[in-house]
Design a protein around this motif. Structure first.
Motif, PDB file in Angstrom:
ATOM      1  N   GLU A 143       0.835  -1.207   0.000  1.00  0.00           N
ATOM      2  CA  GLU A 143       0.000   0.000   0.000  1.00  0.00           C
ATOM      3  C   GLU A 143       0.863   1.248   0.000  1.00  0.00           C
ATOM      4  OE1 GLU A 143      -2.870   0.200   3.082  1.00  0.00           O
ATOM      5  OE2 GLU A 143      -4.138  -1.396   2.270  1.00  0.00           O
ATOM      6  N   ASP A 147      -1.940   4.359  -4.164  1.00  0.00           N
ATOM      7  CA  ASP A 147      -2.515   3.126  -4.694  1.00  0.00           C
ATOM      8  C   ASP A 147      -2.043   1.912  -3.899  1.00  0.00           C
ATOM      9  OD1 ASP A 147       0.136   3.025  -5.384  1.00  0.00           O
ATOM     10  OD2 ASP A 147      -0.180   2.682  -7.515  1.00  0.00           O
ATOM     11  N   THR A 148      -2.575   0.770  -4.277  1.00  0.00           N
ATOM     12  CA  THR A 148      -2.162  -0.525  -3.736  1.00  0.00           C
ATOM     13  C   THR A 148      -1.744  -1.388  -4.912  1.00  0.00           C
ATOM     14  OG1 THR A 148      -3.766  -0.340  -1.931  1.00  0.00           O
ATOM     15  CG2 THR A 148      -2.855  -2.521  -2.366  1.00  0.00           C
ATOM     16  N   PHE A 149      -0.604  -2.064  -4.792  1.00  0.00           N
ATOM     17  CA  PHE A 149      -0.102  -2.840  -5.920  1.00  0.00           C
ATOM     18  C   PHE A 149       0.524  -4.135  -5.424  1.00  0.00           C
ATOM     19  CE2 PHE A 149       3.418  -0.300  -4.446  1.00  0.00           C
ATOM     20  CZ  PHE A 149       4.545  -1.087  -4.622  1.00  0.00           C
ATOM     21  N   ARG A 180      -1.301  -9.318 -15.840  1.00  0.00           N
ATOM     22  CA  ARG A 180      -1.034  -8.628 -14.573  1.00  0.00           C
ATOM     23  C   ARG A 180      -2.321  -8.021 -14.005  1.00  0.00           C
ATOM     24  NH1 ARG A 180       3.334  -6.875 -11.762  1.00  0.00           N
ATOM     25  NH2 ARG A 180       4.737  -7.655 -13.395  1.00  0.00           N
ATOM     26  N   LYS A 181      -3.151  -7.467 -14.874  1.00  0.00           N
ATOM     27  CA  LYS A 181      -4.420  -6.884 -14.417  1.00  0.00           C
ATOM     28  C   LYS A 181      -5.320  -7.958 -13.813  1.00  0.00           C
ATOM     29  CE  LYS A 181      -8.494  -4.364 -16.060  1.00  0.00           C
ATOM     30  NZ  LYS A 181      -9.193  -3.795 -17.235  1.00  0.00           N
ATOM     31  N   THR A 184      -3.841  -9.001 -10.462  1.00  0.00           N
ATOM     32  CA  THR A 184      -3.974  -7.920  -9.481  1.00  0.00           C
ATOM     33  C   THR A 184      -5.413  -7.797  -8.998  1.00  0.00           C
ATOM     34  OG1 THR A 184      -2.127  -6.699 -10.463  1.00  0.00           O
ATOM     35  CG2 THR A 184      -3.660  -5.448  -9.106  1.00  0.00           C
TER      36      THR A 184
END
Length: 201
Positions: A143, A147-149, A180-181, A184
């Motif tokens: 975090e 954003d959070t990734f 990746r999307k 995620t």
């Protein structure tokens, strides 16, 4: 789940049980690096998944097949390619497509382990199961203010030659922005659900 691409580098050490290092792509979505093909004394072959050292000195695999059936199927694919490379050395280190028709990354399970350490941007560790047959582990949920990734597991590779810089290398990663999307979104959805659950307990 299907192996859709393979790349292999042969190892020449006569005293080592390891004969090759392999990278595999699953479902045209996730690239797995650092898999070693090894030979037993009786001549049978097996795969060793890369392991990362924990702070306590122990090691754990960052990805692995769920059961023996999936491991055997992956081993067969790698061994067949190994024989081809031995017969045709020009194939070594080439990226070979094994067929992508009809494949898609299918995430069948997501597990979230929440971290309690205050002050760290890493809030959780996630593991993902693909097609009920293969597990991707040690994905960090990070975090930031904006954003959070996700951060994939990685290891520190020392310099192999003079003048080369040591570097961090991911043990696996999505092969495309779309993959990746998908990864995620699945993990962050499970992460938010876990946070909401903890807040209501």
């Amino acid at each position: 789940m299907k192996v859709t691409n393979i790349r292999m580098r042969l190892l020449s050490s006569e005293n080592s049980k390891f004969v090759a290092v392999v990278s595999l792509t699953l479902d045209d979505a996730i690239v797995l690096g650092g898999i070693r093909l090894a030979k037993r004394e009786d001549g049978t072959m097996y795969l060793m998944m890369p392991a990362v050292r924990r702070n306590n000195g122990s090691y754990h695999e960052t990805f692995h097949p769920v059961d023996a059936k999936v491991r055997e199927a992956m081993t067969l694919v790698v061994c067949e390619h190994y024989e081809k490379v031995l017969a045709e050395p020009a194939l070594e280190q080439q990226s070979i497509d094994l067929g992508k028709e009809g494949v898609a990354m299918n995430i069948t399970d997501v597990n979230i382990y929440m971290l309690q350490a205050s002050g760290s941007r890493v809030k959780a560790i996630a593991s993902v199961t693909l097609d009920g047959g293969f597990v991707l582990k040690s994905i960090r949920v990070v975090e930031r203010e904006a954003d959070t990734f996700l951060a994939m597991p990685r290891f520190h590779r020392p310099a192999k030659e003079e003048g080369e810089e040591p570097r961090w290398v991911e043990t696996y990663h999505p092969v495309s922005a779309e993959a990746r999307k998908t990864l995620t979104e699945a993990i962050l959805q499970a992460y938010e659900a876990k946070k909401n659950q903890m807040q209501t307990e």
